[in-house]
Write a protein that holds these residues in place. Structure first.
Motif, mmCIF file in Angstrom:
data_model
loop_
_atom_site.group_PDB
_atom_site.id
_atom_site.type_symbol
_atom_site.label_atom_id
_atom_site.label_comp_id
_atom_site.label_asym_id
_atom_site.label_seq_id
_atom_site.Cartn_x
_atom_site.Cartn_y
_atom_site.Cartn_z
ATOM 1 N N GLY A 183 0.938 -1.212 -0.132
ATOM 2 C CA GLY A 183 0.076 -0.059 -0.125
ATOM 3 C C GLY A 183 0.845 1.040 -0.039
ATOM 4 O O GLY A 183 1.978 1.239 0.033
ATOM 5 N N PRO A 184 0.207 2.355 0.091
ATOM 6 C CA PRO A 184 1.203 3.660 0.189
ATOM 7 C C PRO A 184 1.950 3.601 1.548
ATOM 8 O O PRO A 184 1.703 3.126 2.351
ATOM 9 C CB PRO A 184 0.065 4.856 0.177
ATOM 10 C CG PRO A 184 -1.232 4.131 -0.168
ATOM 11 C CD PRO A 184 -1.156 2.620 0.302
ATOM 12 N N GLY B 102 9.885 3.483 -1.612
ATOM 13 C CA GLY B 102 8.858 4.509 -1.487
ATOM 14 C C GLY B 102 7.952 4.593 -2.347
ATOM 15 O O GLY B 102 7.978 4.542 -3.543
ATOM 16 N N LEU B 103 6.502 4.182 -1.976
ATOM 17 C CA LEU B 103 5.383 4.387 -2.802
ATOM 18 C C LEU B 103 4.485 5.267 -2.380
ATOM 19 O O LEU B 103 3.309 5.161 -1.637
ATOM 20 C CB LEU B 103 4.569 3.030 -2.423
ATOM 21 C CG LEU B 103 5.198 1.989 -3.559
ATOM 22 C CD1 LEU B 103 4.633 0.520 -3.161
ATOM 23 C CD2 LEU B 103 4.905 2.187 -4.995
ATOM 24 N N PRO B 104 4.668 6.684 -2.642
ATOM 25 C CA PRO B 104 3.694 7.498 -2.299
ATOM 26 C C PRO B 104 2.221 7.512 -2.847
ATOM 27 O O PRO B 104 1.260 7.768 -2.260
ATOM 28 C CB PRO B 104 4.520 8.867 -2.444
ATOM 29 C CG PRO B 104 5.249 8.364 -3.796
ATOM 30 C CD PRO B 104 5.772 6.983 -3.359
ATOM 31 N N ASP B 105 2.328 7.074 -4.166
ATOM 32 C CA ASP B 105 1.168 6.997 -4.860
ATOM 33 C C ASP B 105 0.867 5.429 -5.150
ATOM 34 O O ASP B 105 1.569 4.884 -5.724
ATOM 35 C CB ASP B 105 1.150 7.811 -6.010
ATOM 36 C CG ASP B 105 1.343 9.262 -5.985
ATOM 37 O OD1 ASP B 105 0.943 9.664 -5.101
ATOM 38 O OD2 ASP B 105 2.217 9.792 -6.682
ATOM 39 N N PHE B 106 -0.348 5.100 -4.550
ATOM 40 C CA PHE B 106 -0.751 3.587 -4.592
ATOM 41 C C PHE B 106 -1.969 3.520 -4.415
ATOM 42 O O PHE B 106 -2.602 4.014 -3.389
ATOM 43 C CB PHE B 106 -0.097 2.786 -3.526
ATOM 44 C CG PHE B 106 -0.108 1.361 -3.960
ATOM 45 C CD1 PHE B 106 0.775 0.614 -4.511
ATOM 46 C CD2 PHE B 106 -1.403 0.552 -3.198
ATOM 47 C CE1 PHE B 106 0.596 -0.766 -4.792
ATOM 48 C CE2 PHE B 106 -1.675 -0.689 -3.600
ATOM 49 C CZ PHE B 106 -0.543 -1.485 -4.317
ATOM 50 N N GLU B 107 -2.868 3.215 -5.708
ATOM 51 C CA GLU B 107 -4.375 3.300 -5.575
ATOM 52 C C GLU B 107 -4.749 1.677 -6.345
ATOM 53 O O GLU B 107 -4.274 1.230 -7.348
ATOM 54 C CB GLU B 107 -4.695 4.406 -6.560
ATOM 55 C CG GLU B 107 -6.313 4.595 -6.768
ATOM 56 C CD GLU B 107 -6.698 5.665 -7.580
ATOM 57 O OE1 GLU B 107 -7.895 5.730 -7.645
ATOM 58 O OE2 GLU B 107 -5.769 6.228 -8.068
ATOM 59 N N TYR B 108 -5.781 1.272 -5.423
ATOM 60 C CA TYR B 108 -6.266 0.164 -6.039
ATOM 61 C C TYR B 108 -7.544 0.405 -6.704
ATOM 62 O O TYR B 108 -8.279 1.222 -6.342
ATOM 63 C CB TYR B 108 -6.724 -0.884 -4.775
ATOM 64 C CG TYR B 108 -6.672 -2.324 -4.997
ATOM 65 C CD1 TYR B 108 -5.966 -3.102 -4.948
ATOM 66 C CD2 TYR B 108 -8.198 -2.539 -5.384
ATOM 67 C CE1 TYR B 108 -6.165 -4.440 -5.301
ATOM 68 C CE2 TYR B 108 -8.427 -4.144 -5.877
ATOM 69 C CZ TYR B 108 -7.390 -4.936 -5.574
ATOM 70 O OH TYR B 108 -7.705 -6.060 -5.850
ATOM 71 N N GLU B 109 -7.556 -0.157 -7.925
ATOM 72 C CA GLU B 109 -8.781 0.143 -8.782
ATOM 73 C C GLU B 109 -9.796 -1.381 -9.007
ATOM 74 O O GLU B 109 -9.048 -2.390 -9.485
ATOM 75 C CB GLU B 109 -8.314 0.433 -10.227
ATOM 76 C CG GLU B 109 -7.720 2.051 -10.033
ATOM 77 C CD GLU B 109 -7.386 2.248 -11.423
ATOM 78 O OE1 GLU B 109 -7.411 1.406 -12.486
ATOM 79 O OE2 GLU B 109 -6.699 3.564 -11.719
ATOM 80 N N GLU C 268 13.599 5.408 -10.360
ATOM 81 C CA GLU C 268 11.972 5.828 -10.281
ATOM 82 C C GLU C 268 11.277 4.826 -10.992
ATOM 83 O O GLU C 268 11.555 4.461 -12.076
ATOM 84 C CB GLU C 268 11.792 7.175 -10.955
ATOM 85 C CG GLU C 268 12.538 8.220 -9.968
ATOM 86 C CD GLU C 268 12.295 9.641 -10.278
ATOM 87 O OE1 GLU C 268 12.080 9.873 -11.408
ATOM 88 O OE2 GLU C 268 12.562 10.572 -9.589
ATOM 89 N N PHE C 269 9.978 4.543 -10.669
ATOM 90 C CA PHE C 269 9.189 3.603 -11.287
ATOM 91 C C PHE C 269 7.763 4.163 -11.139
ATOM 92 O O PHE C 269 7.335 4.710 -10.334
ATOM 93 C CB PHE C 269 9.418 2.074 -10.751
ATOM 94 C CG PHE C 269 9.113 1.990 -9.272
ATOM 95 C CD1 PHE C 269 10.106 2.299 -8.227
ATOM 96 C CD2 PHE C 269 7.801 1.460 -8.999
ATOM 97 C CE1 PHE C 269 9.833 2.149 -6.825
ATOM 98 C CE2 PHE C 269 7.501 1.358 -7.671
ATOM 99 C CZ PHE C 269 8.378 1.766 -6.715
ATOM 100 N N GLY C 270 6.870 3.575 -11.749
ATOM 101 C CA GLY C 270 5.408 3.563 -11.725
ATOM 102 C C GLY C 270 4.758 2.631 -12.737
ATOM 103 O O GLY C 270 5.338 2.149 -13.749
ATOM 104 N N GLY C 271 3.485 2.616 -12.511
ATOM 105 C CA GLY C 271 2.759 1.778 -13.674
ATOM 106 C C GLY C 271 1.382 1.634 -13.243
ATOM 107 O O GLY C 271 0.609 2.154 -12.370
#
Lengths: 182, 312
Positions: free
Chosen positions: A97-98, A124-131, A167-170
């Motif tokens: 999670g965040p 670090g995962l400042p943005d984490f959203e479950y859809e 840095e990563f994202g997805g």
């Protein structure tokens, strides 16, 4: 009709119906996972590296049961690489999670593996959203990794690899895929 | 007053025809040399002329040896001196020859029965017109004149009734081109009364229209309440019919297909309800559109009384 032929036909039918739906303005049909990662290499490899793969075979959570218990791994497979290149951000948690987590990095290239020691990196995962989706849920995230110690090669001759500015994202499926870990 | 009917039942018209036929046997006058004959095709009275022509309508006054007056279908009354005629053929088939006439005999006014061909309404009407050559050979009710079947004997008409006319004028308006549309009397589909646009006076009764052997719409009744009727005929539309037939399953399939998309494709759950609503609406629209097309594809007959129509 053989199984591969039927599977191809099914994919074509799904693609066609989805195309029609998209043309009709009904968006959000069968979104493909997508992700991106960037880092600067020093040591055994030099220079910046960045790739943005798509598809569930290149972006997603990997099964780490073969390596460690209670660990999640986010996989970023460079589909454009001719030699085979992938990065794994591993979090020593059974859930995610965040927030910030202790973790490690694993980098593979042309069959060679560099890995940090467990718990030496900070994820670090400042943005984490479950859809919630109708068939497979998605996760949208953005984060970074700090590894103060270099990654060590599993073969002594390859030397160490320092990674900075990771840095990563997805936007990936919220399920753990059975992934061929190196 | 026009009234739509359910499909005709064969028993009632036959019974009515039988009753009217029996009633018509009553007022035969013994003072006149008369004998039954086959009815004329249009079941109208007929004044035959020496030239071979004839005038059809309803006998208003018959004074054998003196004169005969007949109300034509356009409402005009013509008077013929006895010397001007060859014979008088009554609607029920009785014939009065010029040479066999004796003296006029007044008869009570017969009554008209709906749905029959044999009823007449007679009566003396002043202001007779004179016969002209152009009147000879006039044919009404859509039937051809044969001039055959004459034999001695005649039933004279009675006193004027409240409705001494033949019947209201029928105008048939067809919405578009196609096979001819004809008017028939219920119970007798073998003989067309007239063909569109008709514009003829038709005896009151139960009627229907047909084209190419197929009945169009429902039957209807015309009465003497109105001087004329306009019969609007709307032909069936095969294009609309088959479009409607196709639209219903297409709408259902597309609607169901969109509704079950979330079960086949991965879509955000926030949009699942939208797919369900959209699929339902499309399905309902397809069904509604198809049914509407089917409804508008059917043939239809609308009968409108023409209150302001002047009788010609």
């Amino acid at each position: 009709m053989t199984w591969p032929t039927r599977r191809r036909a099914g994919r074509r039918a799904r693609a066609l119906s989805c195309s029609l739906l998209l043309a009709a303005g009904l968006s959000g049909c069968d979104d493909e996972p997508e992700c991106h990662i960037s880092a600067v290499f020093m040591g055994a490899l030099q220079g910046p590296a960045a790739w943005s793969p798509t598809g569930r075979d290149h972006c997603g959570f990997a099964d780490t049961q073969a390596l460690a218990q209670d660990t999640l791994a986010m996989a970023f497979v460079n589909e454009q690489s001719d030699v085979g290149e992938s990065l794994y951000v591993m979090i020593e948690q059974s859930s995610i999670g965040p927030g910030g987590f202790a973790g490690r990095m694993i980098y593979t290239r042309a069959g060679q593996v560099w890995a940090s020691y467990p718990g030496t990196c900070t994820v670090g995962l400042p943005d984490f959203e479950y859809e919630e989706w109708s068939l497979i849920d998605f996760v949208r995230f953005e984060g970074s990794v700090i590894c103060p110690e270099p990654l060590v090669s599993t073969t002594p001759d390859n030397g160490e690899l320092t990674m900075t500015n990771i840095e990563f994202g997805g936007h990936v499926h919220a399920e753990v895929l059975v992934y061929p870990f190196p | 007053m026009a009234r739509h009917l359910t499909p005709p039942r064969p028993v009632l018209p036959v019974a009515l025809a039988t009753l009217v036929a029996l009633a018509g046997l009553g007022p035969v006058a013994p003072a006149v040399a008369a004998s039954p004959s086959s009815p004329s095709p249009a079941a109208l009275d007929e004044v035959r002329l020496p030239s071979g022509g004839f005038v059809r309508g309803q006998i208003q006054a018959l004074m054998p040896g003196q004169y005969v007056e007949i109300r034509k279908l356009d409402g005009e009354i013509q008077r013929f001196e006895w010397s001007e005629i060859q014979s008088v053929v009554k609607a029920d088939g009785t014939v009065v020859e010029r040479d066999s006439a004796a003296a006029p005999v007044a008869q009570p006014e017969p009554t008209w029965e709906p749905g029959t061909e044999s009823g007449t309404a007679g009566g003396v009407d002043p202001g007779f017109g004179e016969a002209t050559p152009s009147d000879a050979g006039q044919s009404v009710d859509g039937t051809a004149s044969t001039g055959a079947g004459a034999s001695p004997g005649f039933v004279p008409t009675g006193t004027p009734g409240p409705d001494a006319s033949v019947g209201p004028t029928i105008e048939i308006a067809v919405d578009r081109k196609g096979p001819p549309v004809s008017l028939y009397r219920l119970g007798d589909s073998t003989r067309a009364l007239c063909e569109a646009p008709c514009n003829q006076a038709i005896r009151p009764g139960y009627l229907f229209v047909a084209s190419s052997g197929k009945r169009i719409g429902k039957g209807f009744e015309i009465t003497t309440d109105a001087p004329g009727y306009r019969v609007d005929v709307k032909r069936s539309s095969p294009l609309r019919k088959w479009s409607g037939v196709a639209l219903i399953p297409v709408g259902l399939i597309v609607g169901i297909g969109i509704g079950i998309i979330p079960a086949l494709h991965n879509v955000p759950k926030s949009k699942v309800a939208g797919y369900a609503v959209g699929g339902t609406l499309i399905g309902l629209a397809g069904i509604g559109g198809g049914v509407t097309l089917l409804m508008f594809s059917r043939s239809k007959v609308e009968v409108l009384p023409q209150t302001g129509l002047a009788r010609r």
